[in-house]
Write a protein that holds these residues in place. Structure first.
Motif, PDB file in Angstrom:
ATOM      1  N   ASN A  50      23.925  -7.084   7.375  1.00  0.00           N
ATOM      2  CA  ASN A  50      23.768  -5.664   7.070  1.00  0.00           C
ATOM      3  C   ASN A  50      22.394  -5.310   6.534  1.00  0.00           C
ATOM      4  OD1 ASN A  50      26.434  -4.683   7.709  1.00  0.00           O
ATOM      5  ND2 ASN A  50      27.166  -5.807   5.939  1.00  0.00           N
ATOM      6  N   TYR A  78      22.949 -13.889   1.884  1.00  0.00           N
ATOM      7  CA  TYR A  78      24.117 -13.105   2.269  1.00  0.00           C
ATOM      8  C   TYR A  78      25.121 -13.149   1.127  1.00  0.00           C
ATOM      9  CZ  TYR A  78      28.558 -11.736   4.100  1.00  0.00           C
ATOM     10  OH  TYR A  78      29.777 -11.122   4.230  1.00  0.00           O
ATOM     11  N   GLU A 110      23.809  -9.767  -0.474  1.00  0.00           N
ATOM     12  CA  GLU A 110      24.847  -8.875   0.048  1.00  0.00           C
ATOM     13  C   GLU A 110      26.114  -8.928  -0.815  1.00  0.00           C
ATOM     14  OE1 GLU A 110      24.763  -7.195   3.114  1.00  0.00           O
ATOM     15  OE2 GLU A 110      23.211  -8.152   4.293  1.00  0.00           O
ATOM     16  N   GLU A 160      30.848  -6.306  -0.157  1.00  0.00           N
ATOM     17  CA  GLU A 160      29.780  -5.924   0.767  1.00  0.00           C
ATOM     18  C   GLU A 160      29.540  -4.421   0.683  1.00  0.00           C
ATOM     19  OE1 GLU A 160      29.393  -7.117   4.928  1.00  0.00           O
ATOM     20  OE2 GLU A 160      30.655  -8.837   4.438  1.00  0.00           O
ATOM     21  N   GLY A 161      28.290  -4.037   0.830  1.00  0.00           N
ATOM     22  CA  GLY A 161      27.946  -2.630   0.789  1.00  0.00           C
ATOM     23  C   GLY A 161      27.280  -2.213  -0.504  1.00  0.00           C
ATOM     24  N   GLU A 202      27.346   1.608  -0.256  1.00  0.00           N
ATOM     25  CA  GLU A 202      28.160   1.709   0.965  1.00  0.00           C
ATOM     26  C   GLU A 202      29.522   1.043   0.845  1.00  0.00           C
ATOM     27  OE1 GLU A 202      25.930   1.206   4.807  1.00  0.00           O
ATOM     28  OE2 GLU A 202      24.476   0.255   3.477  1.00  0.00           O
ATOM     29  N   SER A 256      20.680   4.567   3.052  1.00  0.00           N
ATOM     30  CA  SER A 256      20.234   3.222   3.394  1.00  0.00           C
ATOM     31  C   SER A 256      19.988   2.436   2.117  1.00  0.00           C
ATOM     32  CB  SER A 256      18.933   3.297   4.215  1.00  0.00           C
ATOM     33  OG  SER A 256      18.190   2.108   4.106  1.00  0.00           O
TER      34      SER A 256
END
Length: 325
Positions: free
Chosen positions: A71, A96, A121, A137-138, A225, A242
């Motif tokens: 991502n 990650y 991440e 995640e996000g 996110e 973003s």
């Protein structure tokens, strides 16, 4: 100071390579899981001479040859022309998934003064005031090193959440959101940012001081996110933000606010209080159970609370008060 920082960064990179099982890149490599992106040429040249390194070290100009992670697009960050990005993230560590960006920077970069930022991440052992937790995640999760004169330690605690607030506002404007959607975005003493009554970002700062200078490891987590387990900006705004732009905007806002503090710390403190969620709110003082109203934040970083009898109380410890709804 820069030479000293480079020296200790090299040592830390070597040590971190032993701790993390990092991926080497080949022509048919998978997406990177652990990566060190180096932009400082003198640091890169020294690292090349260390043959024992098993760390996946890549110069930023070679990133286009690598597959991007799932991502997070580190290319957008490291290729930014922002001076603040170069100052604080000229050496970018990416994972990650990792245990804690804060723990690893503190453990393996104890003598690095500045110029290293670690973004992940997912964190499986993220650290906070209430204990360890796992980030989904996000989220935008990162830690970085920062050095300043020790006299700026108090204003630093105000500056960081304020930089988060401004980075969210700027990022929202960039994608066409109205600031009306963020009208209730506020800083909450001592280390959070709230959107309405829901926490949207948290901060952890660990620092050491020897005389004149303060070396801080600053950890930031922003719900950009993620869908669970808490609210995120994705749920609150009409457009998607973003994470890369939020990170860049954060570093730029941090740098702008610190420069303002160098000129006059009072201006940053007033900016903080103008965006303060807790102002004029009721609090309960522990352990006396005295109720009062929060009326100010002084230059020593203490809350000023006035009780029903008009007596003022100075609070410097979060555990000494309870915020009333």
């Amino acid at each position: 100071m820069e030479r000293l920082a480079d020296k200790w960064t090299l040592i830390a990179l070597s040590t971190l390579a032993v701790s993390l099982v990092l991926l080497r890149f080949a022509k048919k490599t998978k997406k990177p899981t652990h990566l060190a992106v180096l932009k400082q040429s003198n640091l890169e040249n020294h690292v090349r001479s260390v043959k024992e390194l098993k760390f996946s070290i890549v110069h930023y100009s070679d990133l286009v040859k690598l597959p991007l992670p799932i991502n997070f697009n580190y290319l957008k960050v490291i290729n930014s022309s922002s001076k603040a990005v170069y100052k604080y993230a000229s050496n970018l560590l990416y994972s990650y998934s990792t245990t804690s960006t804060q723990t690893l920077l503190e453990s393996y970069f104890p003598d690095t003064l500045q110029g290293v930022l670690y973004v992940s991440e997912v964190q499986t052992q993220g650290r906070g005031r209430t204990g360890d937790w796992q980030s989904p995640e996000g989220c935008l999760m990162f830690s970085y090193k920062f050095t300043c004169e020790a006299k700026y330690a108090v204003i630093l605690q105000c500056l960081i959440p304020l930089a988060i607030l401004k980075s969210i506002q700027k990022s929202a404007l960039e994608v066409g959101c109205s600031l009306e959607q963020l009208s209730d975005l506020k800083v909450k003493w001592p280390n959070d940012v709230y959107l309405g009554n829901e926490k949207i970002a948290g901060i952890l700062v660990n620092s050491t001081s020897s005389g004149k200078y303060l070396v801080a490891c600053i950890g930031v987590g922003i719900n950009v996110e993620n869908e669970t387990p808490t609210v995120s900006l994705r749920n609150k705004l009409s457009q998607k933000l973003s994470r890369e732009r939020v990170l860049i905007n954060y570093l730029e806002s941090f740098e702008e606010l610190f420069k303002a503090a160098l000129e006059n710390q009072e201006t940053v403190l007033e900016d903080y209080k103008n965006n303060w969620k807790d102002y004029n709110k009721g609090v309960l003082l522990k352990p006396t159970k005295t109720q009062g109203t929060l009326i100010d934040l002084n230059t020593d970083g203490q809350l000023v609370v006035v009780d029903a009898q008009g007596e003022k109380h100075l609070i410097s410890d979060r555990e000494s008060i309870e915020f009333l709804n």
